[in-house]
Write a protein that holds these residues in place. Structure first.
Motif, mmCIF file in Angstrom:
data_model
loop_
_atom_site.group_PDB
_atom_site.id
_atom_site.type_symbol
_atom_site.label_atom_id
_atom_site.label_comp_id
_atom_site.label_asym_id
_atom_site.label_seq_id
_atom_site.Cartn_x
_atom_site.Cartn_y
_atom_site.Cartn_z
ATOM 1 N N GLY A 1 0.481 -1.140 0.094
ATOM 2 C CA GLY A 1 -0.029 0.089 0.200
ATOM 3 C C GLY A 1 0.997 1.351 0.022
ATOM 4 O O GLY A 1 0.965 2.317 -0.842
ATOM 5 N N PHE A 2 2.061 1.119 0.978
ATOM 6 C CA PHE A 2 3.091 2.429 1.120
ATOM 7 C C PHE A 2 3.463 2.713 -0.256
ATOM 8 O O PHE A 2 3.477 3.779 -1.092
ATOM 9 C CB PHE A 2 3.800 2.222 1.702
ATOM 10 N N VAL A 3 3.878 1.427 -1.130
ATOM 11 C CA VAL A 3 4.751 1.599 -2.083
ATOM 12 C C VAL A 3 3.635 2.358 -3.014
ATOM 13 O O VAL A 3 3.691 3.376 -4.247
ATOM 14 C CB VAL A 3 5.150 -0.074 -3.269
ATOM 15 N N TYR A 4 2.456 1.774 -3.232
ATOM 16 C CA TYR A 4 1.177 1.912 -4.592
ATOM 17 C C TYR A 4 0.874 3.637 -3.805
ATOM 18 O O TYR A 4 1.081 3.780 -5.197
ATOM 19 C CB TYR A 4 -0.089 0.858 -4.339
ATOM 20 N N PHE A 5 0.693 4.186 -3.503
ATOM 21 C CA PHE A 5 0.709 5.339 -3.355
ATOM 22 C C PHE A 5 0.544 6.056 -3.460
ATOM 23 O O PHE A 5 1.025 6.940 -4.774
ATOM 24 C CB PHE A 5 0.403 5.952 -1.214
ATOM 25 N N TRP A 6 2.497 6.067 -2.490
ATOM 26 C CA TRP A 6 3.886 6.944 -3.480
ATOM 27 C C TRP A 6 4.171 6.905 -4.341
ATOM 28 O O TRP A 6 4.057 7.998 -5.846
ATOM 29 C CB TRP A 6 4.907 5.980 -2.567
#
Length: 309
Positions: free
Chosen positions: A295-300
């Protein structure tokens, strides 16, 4: 290029280099320009986010304080709302539909209240995540900061709300014969894993909600379906005893059910390990790591697009 010197003579300097034929990227590199709001590298982004940790905490606390500021009972609604939901579910499922089968009265009520409180933590994190960007466009457009600060802050707000509500959950557990013991220490890692999972989910939904604001209208139906499929009001192994094993596995291994069952196991004396799926801690950790990191990478990856258009 020429210019007149102080004694009246004309000095000729070299002509400036021509920019003809250079692309926008070439010109930017030539004059040391950078794209405003460009996405930083993942490592740089994490460091910037860590630098905003005090803002994230203060923002979550302010949101929590303001949430019920217009209500006469104020912060008591943090506890009253899930308790009222639990009372309704008990009347419908526990009394009318007999969903408590296989459990005594002293086990079923804390079982139900625990399920409602723990699932509400995930549900509220998702719903807050959907609106994290689209509901704070003024802040996003006015200030430059890592946009992940917002969904993380909202997930932290829901964790603080759950911690406040846990006091009531402890009272319910004790009232029905489940007294504090060493198993209650498991609450800390359980909440840590669920918080990581919820944060990753909030980040995913924040990016999706920033692109499609109407998603906020759809998510209540999705979350209600997820709640009914996660065993909030009933024991999945008991209710699916006559169904194929794969169906029981799918429902028991879904993350909402995993975190609820772990919390029930930690709190309720009559809810033993036989109610948990195999390798439950590995599954709980896997869900937390997968969704939090993914989720963090997807948001970034969409950092430079938030608040534009």
């Amino acid at each position: 290029m020429s210019e007149t010197t102080h004694d009246g003579r004309v000095a000729v300097s070299a002509a400036p280099p021509s920019d003809e034929g250079l692309t926008a990227a070439d010109l930017a590199a030539k004059y040391g320009l950078a794209v405003s709001g460009a996405r930083p590298s993942l490592g740089t982004y994490v460091r910037r986010l860590w630098g905003r940790r005090h803002f994230i905490l203060a923002f979550s606390q302010a949101k929590l304080t303001a949430q019920y500021s217009q209500a006469k009972l104020g912060q008591l609604w943090q506890v009253a709302t899930p308790l009222l939901n639990a009372a309704v579910y008990y009347f419908i499922f526990g009394v009318i539909l007999n969903a408590s089968r296989g459990m005594s009265h002293a086990v079923y009520i804390p079982f139900l209240v625990t399920g409602v409180f723990v699932f509400t933590f995930t549900q509220s994190s998702v719903m807050a995540g959907v609106r994290a960007i689209s509901g704070n466009l003024g802040l996003v457009r006015a200030l430059h900061f890592p946009r992940a600060s917002l969904p993380i802050s909202f997930a932290l707000q829901q964790l603080q709300q759950l911690l406040f509500s846990m006091l009531v959950l402890f009272v319910v557990a004790v009232a029905f014969g489940s007294y504090p013991d060493l198993s209650w220490l498991l609450i800390v890692p359980i909440l840590a894993l669920q918080f990581l999972f919820n944060t990753g989910l909030a980040l995913i939904m924040a990016r999706a909600g920033a692109k499609t604001p109407d998603l906020a209208q759809l998510m209540p139906f999705v979350m209600r379906t997820w709640m009914y499929a996660s065993g909030v009001m009933f024991s999945i192994p008991v209710m699916l005893a006559d169904k194929p094993q794969w169906a029981e596995n799918v429902l028991q291994w879904n993350p909402a059910a995993i975190y609820m069952d772990l919390m029930r196991f930690a709190l309720i004396d009559g809810y033993g390990s036989e109610n948990l799926p195999a390798n439950v801690w590995a599954v709980a950790g896997g869900w937390a790591a997968l969704v939090a990191i993914g989720g963090f990478v997807y948001f970034w990856k969409a950092e430079e697009r938030y608040g534009r258009g």
